[in-house]
Design a protein around this motif. Structure first.
Motif, mmCIF file in Angstrom:
data_model
loop_
_atom_site.group_PDB
_atom_site.id
_atom_site.type_symbol
_atom_site.label_atom_id
_atom_site.label_comp_id
_atom_site.label_asym_id
_atom_site.label_seq_id
_atom_site.Cartn_x
_atom_site.Cartn_y
_atom_site.Cartn_z
ATOM 1 N N UNK A 95 0.803 -1.213 0.000
ATOM 2 C CA UNK A 95 0.000 0.000 0.000
ATOM 3 C C UNK A 95 0.841 1.271 0.000
ATOM 4 N N UNK A 96 2.176 1.166 -0.001
ATOM 5 C CA UNK A 96 3.039 2.348 -0.070
ATOM 6 C C UNK A 96 3.060 2.853 -1.507
ATOM 7 N N UNK A 97 2.577 4.084 -1.711
ATOM 8 C CA UNK A 97 2.490 4.652 -3.060
ATOM 9 C C UNK A 97 3.474 5.794 -3.291
ATOM 10 N N UNK A 98 4.086 6.292 -2.236
ATOM 11 C CA UNK A 98 5.029 7.408 -2.416
ATOM 12 C C UNK A 98 6.175 7.258 -1.424
ATOM 13 N N UNK A 99 7.392 7.281 -1.965
ATOM 14 C CA UNK A 99 8.601 7.291 -1.141
ATOM 15 C C UNK A 99 9.310 8.610 -1.394
ATOM 16 N N UNK A 100 9.454 9.409 -0.361
ATOM 17 C CA UNK A 100 10.044 10.737 -0.460
ATOM 18 C C UNK A 100 11.392 10.741 0.254
ATOM 19 N N UNK A 101 12.460 10.869 -0.521
ATOM 20 C CA UNK A 101 13.812 10.913 0.043
ATOM 21 C C UNK A 101 14.248 12.362 0.174
ATOM 22 N N UNK A 102 14.482 12.799 1.402
ATOM 23 C CA UNK A 102 14.874 14.172 1.687
ATOM 24 C C UNK A 102 16.306 14.166 2.214
ATOM 25 N N UNK A 160 5.394 6.316 -6.658
ATOM 26 C CA UNK A 160 6.132 7.530 -6.971
ATOM 27 C C UNK A 160 7.296 7.636 -5.990
ATOM 28 N N UNK A 161 8.477 7.929 -6.521
ATOM 29 C CA UNK A 161 9.666 8.124 -5.695
ATOM 30 C C UNK A 161 10.223 9.509 -6.015
ATOM 31 N N UNK A 162 10.419 10.316 -5.002
ATOM 32 C CA UNK A 162 10.999 11.644 -5.182
ATOM 33 C C UNK A 162 12.313 11.722 -4.411
ATOM 34 N N UNK A 163 13.274 12.388 -5.016
ATOM 35 C CA UNK A 163 14.586 12.584 -4.392
ATOM 36 C C UNK A 163 14.880 14.082 -4.425
ATOM 37 N N UNK A 164 15.088 14.648 -3.260
ATOM 38 C CA UNK A 164 15.338 16.092 -3.185
ATOM 39 C C UNK A 164 16.324 16.401 -2.067
ATOM 40 N N UNK A 165 17.085 17.465 -2.310
ATOM 41 C CA UNK A 165 18.074 17.905 -1.339
ATOM 42 C C UNK A 165 17.749 19.306 -0.825
ATOM 43 N N UNK A 166 16.487 19.626 -0.834
ATOM 44 C CA UNK A 166 15.979 20.882 -0.291
ATOM 45 C C UNK A 166 14.517 20.642 0.066
ATOM 46 N N UNK A 167 13.885 21.636 0.657
ATOM 47 C CA UNK A 167 12.498 21.501 1.071
ATOM 48 C C UNK A 167 11.671 22.642 0.502
ATOM 49 N N UNK A 168 11.339 22.569 -0.793
ATOM 50 C CA UNK A 168 10.464 23.591 -1.370
ATOM 51 C C UNK A 168 9.114 23.609 -0.659
#
Length: 323
Positions: free
Chosen positions: A26-33, A102-110
């Motif tokens: 059931x995990x649909x989004x993995x957000x890597x910060x 969906x997997x997102x990779x970001x090095x900031x926090x917009x």
């Protein structure tokens, strides 16, 4: 940090130390910060794809920012952050569609991510799959960009009022020069926004041609709507940039006018005092054969001549409209 969002609206933080054998279905989004190399490797082991690193995100080649590999869609866009401060920046964010996630990779926090995460609990239907999540996230990014442009328009209007509406008072060049720094700040922000909108436009064009998107009418319609919004915002940003350029040119023109007015005052003063100086120079030569030196009223007449030679040019300039 790794945040996992489930279709039921629950959120949890994944830690490499947990060593989960696999992700829950059931995990649909993995957000890597700001992920560490260990966290990147941990997620790669869970989803079976390579996660872009910070160096990978900085690559500006379109072929490295938008591509499909092993049935996973990799996309990178530049987003504006710190837009409310004095130092707006662009940060590269990776969006990956892998299966139903969906997997997102970001090095900031917009701020757009913060707004989207805060709204997830109010709209659980958006969590049904990764494609819908991506569409809604891009929609939130476009909405946040529109908010940045609206705030910039308000600040530019106020700045324009400060520069042009002087209420009868002459603006000193130093005041106008200080406003040039504000104009530069607004121009820098709009430049960042236009770069971001350009990258979002390329991403959406690529996304709408992905078979995974084209096969779902709802998701395809959402992507088209967001793409239209991004194009409209790009036109609006170009219009604002034109206004800022006009404000810059007008400010420089006003500075030149004020400086010319100061130079004109000094020029008129020198012209006004030039004839009295000439009279005083003539009668200060002390030649023996100058008849005026023997006049009883020579000195008062010389003073009167100097005063008249200063007053007459002044009124001539006033009559000509040069003052």
């Amino acid at each position: 940090m790794i945040n996992a969002y489930s279709a039921n609206g629950s959120t949890r933080t994944l830690l490499p130390a947990e060593a989960l054998p696999q992700l829950p279905d059931d995990v649909t989004w993995i957000d890597l910060v700001n992920p560490t190399p260990q966290e990147d490797a941990y997620v790669e082991g869970l989803v079976g794809i390579q996660v872009p690193t910070r160096v990978d995100l900085r690559d500006i080649e379109p072929s490295s920012r938008l591509y499909i590999e092993k049935d996973a869609v990799f996309m990178t866009a530049s987003l504006v952050w710190r837009a409310d401060g004095k130092d707006p920046q662009l940060t590269d964010v990776a969006f990956i569609l892998s299966g139903n996630r969906l997997i997102t990779v970001r090095y900031a926090e917009p701020k757009s991510f913060q707004l989207f995460i805060a709204a997830l609990g109010r709209a659980p239907d958006e969590m049904r799959n990764g494609v819908t999540l991506l569409g809604r996230l891009l929609e939130t990014i476009a909405d946040r960009t529109a908010e940045i442009l609206e705030n910039t328009v308000d600040r530019v209007d106020k700045l324009s009022s400060d520069i042009f509406r002087d209420h009868g008072r002459r603006r000193a060049p130093r005041f106008l020069e200080a406003k040039l720094a504000d104009i530069a700040d607004h121009h820098r922000l709009i430049s960042k926004v236009r770069d971001s909108l350009g990258s979002l436009s390329r991403l959406l064009t690529f996304l709408m041609n992905v078979p995974l998107i084209k096969g779902d009418k709802s998701d395809a319609s959402l992507c088209r709507t967001v793409a239209h919004d991004v194009n409209t915002l790009s036109e609006h940003a170009a219009f604002i940039a034109g206004n800022i350029a006009f404000l810059l040119d007008a400010s420089l023109g006003l500075i030149n006018v004020e400086q010319n007015a100061i130079i004109k005052i000094f020029s008129i003063a020198s012209v006004v005092f030039l004839p009295p100086t000439l009279v005083a120079s003539i009668y200060g030569m002390n030649f023996h054969l100058m008849p005026e030196l023997d006049w009883h009223f020579g000195y008062p007449l010389a003073i009167v001549a100097m005063i008249l030679s200063a007053i007459i040019p002044f009124f001539v300039f006033r009559w000509k409209g040069w003052l």
